[in-house]
Design a protein around this motif. Structure first.
Motif, PDB file in Angstrom:
ATOM      1  N   LEU A   8     -47.387 -18.594 -34.116  1.00 39.18           N
ATOM      2  CA  LEU A   8     -47.714 -19.748 -33.291  1.00 39.18           C
ATOM      3  C   LEU A   8     -49.170 -20.140 -33.543  1.00 39.18           C
ATOM      4  O   LEU A   8     -50.087 -19.366 -33.244  1.00 39.18           O
ATOM      5  N   ASN A   9     -49.357 -21.304 -34.113  1.00 36.31           N
ATOM      6  CA  ASN A   9     -50.709 -21.810 -34.408  1.00 36.31           C
ATOM      7  C   ASN A   9     -51.553 -20.789 -35.174  1.00 36.31           C
ATOM      8  O   ASN A   9     -52.734 -20.573 -34.887  1.00 36.31           O
ATOM      9  N   GLY A  10     -50.896 -20.122 -36.132  1.00 35.57           N
ATOM     10  CA  GLY A  10     -51.622 -19.196 -37.007  1.00 35.57           C
ATOM     11  C   GLY A  10     -51.678 -17.765 -36.519  1.00 35.57           C
ATOM     12  O   GLY A  10     -52.198 -16.895 -37.226  1.00 35.57           O
ATOM     13  N   ASN A  11     -51.161 -17.491 -35.322  1.00 35.42           N
ATOM     14  CA  ASN A  11     -51.173 -16.120 -34.798  1.00 35.42           C
ATOM     15  C   ASN A  11     -49.747 -15.603 -34.649  1.00 35.42           C
ATOM     16  O   ASN A  11     -48.865 -16.332 -34.157  1.00 35.42           O
ATOM     17  N   LEU A  24     -39.620 -25.824 -25.938  1.00 37.59           N
ATOM     18  CA  LEU A  24     -40.617 -26.640 -25.225  1.00 37.59           C
ATOM     19  C   LEU A  24     -41.187 -25.884 -24.018  1.00 37.59           C
ATOM     20  O   LEU A  24     -42.401 -25.872 -23.791  1.00 37.59           O
ATOM     21  N   TRP A  25     -40.314 -25.243 -23.257  1.00 35.66           N
ATOM     22  CA  TRP A  25     -40.769 -24.565 -22.032  1.00 35.66           C
ATOM     23  C   TRP A  25     -41.454 -23.235 -22.365  1.00 35.66           C
ATOM     24  O   TRP A  25     -42.367 -22.824 -21.663  1.00 35.66           O
ATOM     25  N   ILE A  26     -41.022 -22.602 -23.443  1.00 35.58           N
ATOM     26  CA  ILE A  26     -41.720 -21.377 -23.874  1.00 35.58           C
ATOM     27  C   ILE A  26     -43.170 -21.728 -24.217  1.00 35.58           C
ATOM     28  O   ILE A  26     -44.113 -21.039 -23.825  1.00 35.58           O
ATOM     29  N   LEU A  27     -43.349 -22.842 -24.947  1.00 34.64           N
ATOM     30  CA  LEU A  27     -44.699 -23.245 -25.354  1.00 34.64           C
ATOM     31  C   LEU A  27     -45.544 -23.608 -24.139  1.00 34.64           C
ATOM     32  O   LEU A  27     -46.680 -23.165 -23.987  1.00 34.64           O
ATOM     33  N   ARG A  28     -44.971 -24.408 -23.252  1.00 36.06           N
ATOM     34  CA  ARG A  28     -45.749 -24.906 -22.107  1.00 36.06           C
ATOM     35  C   ARG A  28     -45.984 -23.826 -21.048  1.00 36.06           C
ATOM     36  O   ARG A  28     -47.097 -23.683 -20.545  1.00 36.06           O
ATOM     37  N   ILE A  29     -44.923 -23.098 -20.715  1.00 34.14           N
ATOM     38  CA  ILE A  29     -45.026 -22.166 -19.574  1.00 34.14           C
ATOM     39  C   ILE A  29     -45.541 -20.800 -20.021  1.00 34.14           C
ATOM     40  O   ILE A  29     -46.498 -20.277 -19.456  1.00 34.14           O
ATOM     41  N   ASP A  30     -44.914 -20.240 -21.046  1.00 34.79           N
ATOM     42  CA  ASP A  30     -45.276 -18.872 -21.438  1.00 34.79           C
ATOM     43  C   ASP A  30     -46.595 -18.820 -22.210  1.00 34.79           C
ATOM     44  O   ASP A  30     -47.351 -17.862 -22.084  1.00 34.79           O
ATOM     45  N   PHE A  31     -46.852 -19.860 -23.029  1.00 35.27           N
ATOM     46  CA  PHE A  31     -48.074 -19.838 -23.831  1.00 35.27           C
ATOM     47  C   PHE A  31     -49.136 -20.823 -23.320  1.00 35.27           C
ATOM     48  O   PHE A  31     -50.237 -20.886 -23.881  1.00 35.27           O
ATOM     49  N   GLY A  46     -39.351 -38.000 -28.585  1.00 37.64           N
ATOM     50  CA  GLY A  46     -40.302 -37.412 -29.526  1.00 37.64           C
ATOM     51  C   GLY A  46     -41.576 -36.873 -28.891  1.00 37.64           C
ATOM     52  O   GLY A  46     -42.446 -36.360 -29.603  1.00 37.64           O
ATOM     53  N   ALA A  47     -41.714 -36.957 -27.573  1.00 35.51           N
ATOM     54  CA  ALA A  47     -42.942 -36.469 -26.916  1.00 35.51           C
ATOM     55  C   ALA A  47     -43.125 -34.962 -27.103  1.00 35.51           C
ATOM     56  O   ALA A  47     -44.239 -34.452 -27.035  1.00 35.51           O
ATOM     57  N   CYS A  48     -42.035 -34.263 -27.352  1.00 33.25           N
ATOM     58  CA  CYS A  48     -42.063 -32.792 -27.445  1.00 33.25           C
ATOM     59  C   CYS A  48     -42.168 -32.306 -28.890  1.00 33.25           C
ATOM     60  O   CYS A  48     -41.981 -31.116 -29.143  1.00 33.25           O
ATOM     61  N   THR A  49     -42.466 -33.212 -29.822  1.00 31.98           N
ATOM     62  CA  THR A  49     -42.439 -32.853 -31.247  1.00 31.98           C
ATOM     63  C   THR A  49     -43.476 -31.778 -31.589  1.00 31.98           C
ATOM     64  O   THR A  49     -44.630 -31.866 -31.180  1.00 31.98           O
ATOM     65  N   VAL A  50     -43.034 -30.774 -32.335  1.00 30.42           N
ATOM     66  CA  VAL A  50     -43.924 -29.747 -32.890  1.00 30.42           C
ATOM     67  C   VAL A  50     -43.538 -29.576 -34.367  1.00 30.42           C
ATOM     68  O   VAL A  50     -42.553 -30.160 -34.825  1.00 30.42           O
ATOM     69  N   LEU A  51     -44.335 -28.776 -35.086  1.00 32.38           N
ATOM     70  CA  LEU A  51     -43.978 -28.465 -36.469  1.00 32.38           C
ATOM     71  C   LEU A  51     -43.332 -27.088 -36.517  1.00 32.38           C
ATOM     72  O   LEU A  51     -43.851 -26.144 -35.917  1.00 32.38           O
ATOM     73  N   LYS A  70     -40.384 -17.834 -37.805  1.00 31.08           N
ATOM     74  CA  LYS A  70     -40.883 -19.082 -38.411  1.00 31.08           C
ATOM     75  C   LYS A  70     -42.313 -19.379 -37.955  1.00 31.08           C
ATOM     76  O   LYS A  70     -42.851 -18.712 -37.079  1.00 31.08           O
ATOM     77  N   GLU A  71     -42.879 -20.443 -38.578  1.00 30.27           N
ATOM     78  CA  GLU A  71     -44.233 -20.869 -38.201  1.00 30.27           C
ATOM     79  C   GLU A  71     -44.148 -22.103 -37.324  1.00 30.27           C
ATOM     80  O   GLU A  71     -43.609 -23.130 -37.746  1.00 30.27           O
ATOM     81  N   VAL A  72     -44.677 -21.986 -36.132  1.00 29.38           N
ATOM     82  CA  VAL A  72     -44.674 -23.107 -35.189  1.00 29.38           C
ATOM     83  C   VAL A  72     -46.119 -23.588 -35.019  1.00 29.38           C
ATOM     84  O   VAL A  72     -47.026 -22.782 -34.842  1.00 29.38           O
ATOM     85  N   VAL A  73     -46.308 -24.905 -35.124  1.00 20.52           N
ATOM     86  CA  VAL A  73     -47.641 -25.470 -34.880  1.00 20.52           C
ATOM     87  C   VAL A  73     -47.519 -26.538 -33.802  1.00 20.52           C
ATOM     88  O   VAL A  73     -46.669 -27.434 -33.882  1.00 20.52           O
ATOM     89  N   THR A  74     -48.366 -26.410 -32.782  1.00 20.07           N
ATOM     90  CA  THR A  74     -48.431 -27.432 -31.740  1.00 20.07           C
ATOM     91  C   THR A  74     -49.729 -28.214 -31.945  1.00 20.07           C
ATOM     92  O   THR A  74     -50.555 -27.852 -32.791  1.00 20.07           O
ATOM     93  N   ILE A  75     -49.933 -29.225 -31.136  1.00 18.86           N
ATOM     94  CA  ILE A  75     -51.145 -30.047 -31.293  1.00 18.86           C
ATOM     95  C   ILE A  75     -52.402 -29.189 -31.151  1.00 18.86           C
ATOM     96  O   ILE A  75     -53.421 -29.468 -31.794  1.00 18.86           O
TER      97      ILE A  75
END
Ligand code: FES
Ligand code: FES
Length: 158
Positions: A8-11, A24-31, A46-51, A70-75
């Motif tokens: 996640l974002n390089g980590n 979406l909720w894992i990213l917002r709530i857990d992280f 598309g508001a929830c778009t990530v890589l 996988k590799e996930v990148v958020t804003i």
């Protein structure tokens, strides 16, 4: 409960959770990565778009299990060494937002789009961004911002 690991974002991160929970909720709530927005929850805005592995995807339509390994990148992960990504700079320079709710998704969708098509025509940009919605009507400025990055030499886009 399952242990699910991904980058996640390089980590490298690992989370013990129900594997069917929505990314979406894992990213917002857990992280706590609240730059990823909840718009429709149905894959339409598309508001929830990530890589995910450099491809723009809708995090409201994925489970956390879908990104295992996988590799996930958020804003939050797009800037490097304290410097904004050229797309982020271009959105600021072109005033390509009003409320900003769509902006993370717009930028990450543009990133994924430019990965596939680094020298798009204006028409291709419009088509590539067509499924990301902006209720503030900033579309023309968004297209201009993306176009300005597409015109830069490749090394300046990284
Ligand atoms: S919140 Fe995911 S597409 Fe709208
Ligand atoms: S800037 Fe408000 S939704 Fe796009």
């Amino acid at each position: 409960m399952e242990n699910i690991s991904f980058n996640l974002n390089g980590n490298d991160v690992s989370i013990k959770t129900e594997s069917s929970r929505i990314l979406l909720w894992i990213l917002r709530i857990d992280f706590g990565l609240t730059g990823t927005k909840y718009g429709c929850g149905e894959g339409h805005c598309g508001a929830c778009t990530v890589l995910v592995n450099n491809e723009a995807v809708r995090s409201c339509q994925l489970t956390v299990k879908d990104v295992a390994g996988k590799e996930v990148v958020t804003i939050e992960g797009l800037s490097k060494n304290g410097k904004l990504h050229p797309l982020q700079k271009a959105f600021i320079e072109h005033n390509a937002f009003q409320c900003g709710f769509c902006t993370s998704g717009m930028i990450l969708n543009a990133y994924g789009f430019l990965m596939k098509n680094p020298k798009p025509s204006r028409t291709e940009i419009i088509e590539g961004m067509n499924d990301n919605l902006c209720r503030c009507g900033a579309h023309i400025r968004i297209i201009r911002a993306i176009e300005s990055v597409a015109l830069q030499p490749n090394k300046d886009k990284e």
